[in-house]
Design a protein around this motif. Structure first.
Motif, PDB file in Angstrom:
ATOM      1  N   SER A  39       0.053  -4.354  11.261  1.00 49.35           N
ATOM      2  CA  SER A  39       0.674  -3.804  10.051  1.00 49.35           C
ATOM      3  C   SER A  39      -0.142  -4.140   8.812  1.00 49.35           C
ATOM      4  O   SER A  39      -0.350  -3.284   7.938  1.00 49.35           O
ATOM      5  CB  SER A  39       2.098  -4.339   9.912  1.00 49.35           C
ATOM      6  OG  SER A  39       2.890  -3.996  11.041  1.00 49.35           O
ATOM      7  N   LEU A  40      -0.609  -5.368   8.715  1.00 43.02           N
ATOM      8  CA  LEU A  40      -1.395  -5.752   7.541  1.00 43.02           C
ATOM      9  C   LEU A  40      -2.774  -5.093   7.557  1.00 43.02           C
ATOM     10  O   LEU A  40      -3.341  -4.815   6.491  1.00 43.02           O
ATOM     11  CB  LEU A  40      -1.523  -7.269   7.473  1.00 43.02           C
ATOM     12  CG  LEU A  40      -0.205  -7.978   7.150  1.00 43.02           C
ATOM     13  CD1 LEU A  40      -0.380  -9.488   7.206  1.00 43.02           C
ATOM     14  CD2 LEU A  40       0.307  -7.580   5.781  1.00 43.02           C
ATOM     15  N   LEU A  41      -3.322  -4.837   8.734  1.00 41.49           N
ATOM     16  CA  LEU A  41      -4.564  -4.065   8.808  1.00 41.49           C
ATOM     17  C   LEU A  41      -4.332  -2.652   8.285  1.00 41.49           C
ATOM     18  O   LEU A  41      -5.180  -2.094   7.563  1.00 41.49           O
ATOM     19  CB  LEU A  41      -5.067  -4.025  10.248  1.00 41.49           C
ATOM     20  CG  LEU A  41      -6.333  -3.205  10.503  1.00 41.49           C
ATOM     21  CD1 LEU A  41      -7.515  -3.799   9.746  1.00 41.49           C
ATOM     22  CD2 LEU A  41      -6.647  -3.138  11.989  1.00 41.49           C
ATOM     23  N   ALA A  42      -3.189  -2.085   8.617  1.00 40.16           N
ATOM     24  CA  ALA A  42      -2.853  -0.753   8.108  1.00 40.16           C
ATOM     25  C   ALA A  42      -2.643  -0.782   6.596  1.00 40.16           C
ATOM     26  O   ALA A  42      -3.021   0.160   5.894  1.00 40.16           O
ATOM     27  CB  ALA A  42      -1.597  -0.245   8.808  1.00 40.16           C
ATOM     28  N   VAL A  43      -2.064  -1.864   6.077  1.00 40.10           N
ATOM     29  CA  VAL A  43      -1.899  -1.991   4.620  1.00 40.10           C
ATOM     30  C   VAL A  43      -3.251  -2.010   3.933  1.00 40.10           C
ATOM     31  O   VAL A  43      -3.469  -1.331   2.914  1.00 40.10           O
ATOM     32  CB  VAL A  43      -1.086  -3.256   4.278  1.00 40.10           C
ATOM     33  CG1 VAL A  43      -1.102  -3.524   2.774  1.00 40.10           C
ATOM     34  CG2 VAL A  43       0.347  -3.111   4.749  1.00 40.10           C
ATOM     35  N   SER A  44      -4.178  -2.779   4.468  1.00 35.07           N
ATOM     36  CA  SER A  44      -5.525  -2.830   3.890  1.00 35.07           C
ATOM     37  C   SER A  44      -6.187  -1.460   3.939  1.00 35.07           C
ATOM     38  O   SER A  44      -6.889  -1.064   2.999  1.00 35.07           O
ATOM     39  CB  SER A  44      -6.381  -3.852   4.638  1.00 35.07           C
ATOM     40  OG  SER A  44      -5.817  -5.140   4.557  1.00 35.07           O
ATOM     41  N   ARG A  45      -5.957  -0.716   5.018  1.00 36.73           N
ATOM     42  CA  ARG A  45      -6.515   0.638   5.119  1.00 36.73           C
ATOM     43  C   ARG A  45      -5.900   1.556   4.068  1.00 36.73           C
ATOM     44  O   ARG A  45      -6.606   2.361   3.453  1.00 36.73           O
ATOM     45  CB  ARG A  45      -6.252   1.187   6.526  1.00 36.73           C
ATOM     46  CG  ARG A  45      -6.736   2.618   6.751  1.00 36.73           C
ATOM     47  CD  ARG A  45      -8.246   2.662   6.736  1.00 36.73           C
ATOM     48  NE  ARG A  45      -8.730   4.015   6.987  1.00 36.73           N
ATOM     49  CZ  ARG A  45      -8.868   4.955   6.065  1.00 36.73           C
ATOM     50  NH1 ARG A  45      -8.568   4.677   4.806  1.00 36.73           N
ATOM     51  NH2 ARG A  45      -9.326   6.150   6.375  1.00 36.73           N
ATOM     52  N   ALA A  46      -4.613   1.421   3.830  1.00 35.16           N
ATOM     53  CA  ALA A  46      -3.954   2.264   2.835  1.00 35.16           C
ATOM     54  C   ALA A  46      -4.397   1.899   1.421  1.00 35.16           C
ATOM     55  O   ALA A  46      -4.546   2.782   0.564  1.00 35.16           O
ATOM     56  CB  ALA A  46      -2.433   2.129   2.969  1.00 35.16           C
ATOM     57  N   LEU A  47      -4.610   0.618   1.150  1.00 33.77           N
ATOM     58  CA  LEU A  47      -5.053   0.212  -0.178  1.00 33.77           C
ATOM     59  C   LEU A  47      -6.411   0.796  -0.533  1.00 33.77           C
ATOM     60  O   LEU A  47      -6.704   1.040  -1.704  1.00 33.77           O
ATOM     61  CB  LEU A  47      -5.104  -1.316  -0.270  1.00 33.77           C
ATOM     62  CG  LEU A  47      -3.765  -2.062  -0.299  1.00 33.77           C
ATOM     63  CD1 LEU A  47      -3.991  -3.560  -0.229  1.00 33.77           C
ATOM     64  CD2 LEU A  47      -2.985  -1.702  -1.561  1.00 33.77           C
TER      65      LEU A  47
END
Length: 418
Positions: A327-335
């Motif tokens: 989930s946090l990897l996906a957050v970094s991708r979205a940022l």
């Protein structure tokens, strides 16, 4: 002779020296072994050690010389540099052949070289990260020498104005300076990222649970590759989809409920971005859930739990550290996403809590600051590095929080203790 020809000649001679080193080292080791003397390694291992002692120092000398020429600006003639490397290779060949003796551990020497190469490969990412960080920090400090750090952190207006014209000496008399308050940019970034996560995490997690716990093997073999295709679609295609298809639908739906929505709104890029990063969550979560030992499932079922209760109370807690990481990897991708926001949300810094209005993100402002006919020394251009540094700090904080959370849940739900 041209540089390309000199380099090809160097590669040919170095390859020839390597072949000579291989056969000389193996022949000497075979003679010693044929005399009945026990050796610590096989003849081929001594041969490969001789090759490493020949080619390794030569390539290192060439790499150091190229580094000195490119980064330090020194002028070293290519012919002399490559000739020196070949001389070093010849010396290494002689030393390598001399090392072929019974008491020498050739296998351990080769393994030591391999460990060094692997450690060097691992250090490349670390050095690259520090290089990126230092380059951003130096330029960001130049920006903060021109603009207020406090205003950058707490300001609510982002308007570079004519700061690039002032740096070029072309500003009109009486024109106002730029305002560099980053709060609208980070507010837009967090708003769009939050919408993306509200779409990606539930869908990605539920799809991973279905594929790992309920789907037949044939269905899983088709569904998982089809889901992962989403990660290979170019972001510009997602941008077209968000701007042309999703945004008008959101405007129509909002109008049906009596709400006023702009065509450049935050909901459209957020939803499409969430669809784009579903594979990041579903694929990683699926691998983590599958890595949970099957004995835990069998034990829970033997105690009378249903399949759903087993997933809820046993499988998911055991896989929670990996799910948080995904989930946090996906957050970094979205940022870090830019193209979808440019095409669907616009480029106007707008501090608002209404996701139906247009807004922009940090990455879009960075692109806008570094493109076009602008003076590099201006605050408008240097603001890109300040924004990049702030975004780096945000993502680093997220990674630190994720590591802490993962360790805490891993200690609480340690699989080996269950």
């Amino acid at each position: 002779m041209q540089t390309n020809q000199i380099f090809l000649l160097f590669c040919g001679i170095l390859l020839l020296l390597g072949l000579v080193a291989f056969f000389l080292g193996r022949a000497k080791a075979a003679r010693v072994r044929g005399a009945g003397i026990s050796m610590y390694a096989q003849p081929d291992q001594y041969a490969w050690f001789t090759v490493l002692s020949t080619a390794g120092p030569a390539l290192m000398v060439g790499a150091i010389g190229a580094f000195v020429m490119l980064l330090l600006g020194a002028e070293i003639p290519t012919f002399y540099l490559l000739s020196g490397s070949l001389v070093v290779a010849a010396v290494g060949l002689a030393v390598g052949v001399m090392q072929v003796r019974p008491e020498f551990h050739a296998r351990q020497a080769i393994e030591h070289v391999i460990r060094l190469l692997l450690a060097g490969a691992a250090l490349i990412s670390i050095f690259t990260t520090f290089g990126i960080l230092f380059s951003i920090i130096f330029e960001a400090l130049r920006f903060f020498q021109k603009e207020s750090l406090w205003e950058f952190i707490t300001g609510t207006t982002w308007s570079p104005g004519a700061s690039f014209l002032e740096a070029a000496g072309r500003a009109e008399e009486g024109s106002g300076g730029g305002q560099f308050g980053s709060i609208p940019l980070f507010a837009g970034t967090m708003m769009i990222t939050l919408i993306a996560m509200l779409v990606a995490i539930p869908i990605g997690l539920m799809s991973s649970i279905y594929m790992s716990e309920f789907a037949p093997h044939r269905v899983r073999g088709i569904a998982k590759p089809m889901l992962e295709i989403l990660a290979g679609i170019p972001t510009v295609v997602y941008g077209f989809f968000a701007a042309i298809t999703v945004a008008p639908i959101i405007v129509d739906v909002a109008g049906f409920f009596g709400l006023d929505a702009a065509y450049n709104n935050a909901v459209a890029p957020g939803m499409v971005m969430g669809i784009m990063i579903i594979p990041f969550i579903s694929s990683l979560s699926d691998d983590v859930i599958n890595s949970v030992p099957d004995s835990l499932r069998q034990g829970a079922l033997a105690l009378g739990m249903t399949n759903s209760e087993t997933i809820k109370h046993v499988v998911l807690p055991a896989a929670l550290p990996g799910i948080i990481s995904a989930s946090l990897l996906a957050v970094s991708r979205a940022l870090g996403e830019t193209m979808i926001v440019v095409m669907a949300a616009g480029m106007r810094p707008n501090l608002t809590a209404n996701p139906l209005e247009d807004m922009t993100t940090v990455t879009v402002s960075i692109v806008a600051a570094l493109t076009g006919d602008q003076e590099f020394e201006s605050s408008a251009t240097l603001s890109a590095f300040a924004l990049g540094l702030a975004l780096f700090v945000v993502t680093l904080t997220l990674n630190i929080v994720s590591v802490v959370m993962i360790r805490r849940f891993r200690e609480k739900y340690r699989i080996n203790d269950l």
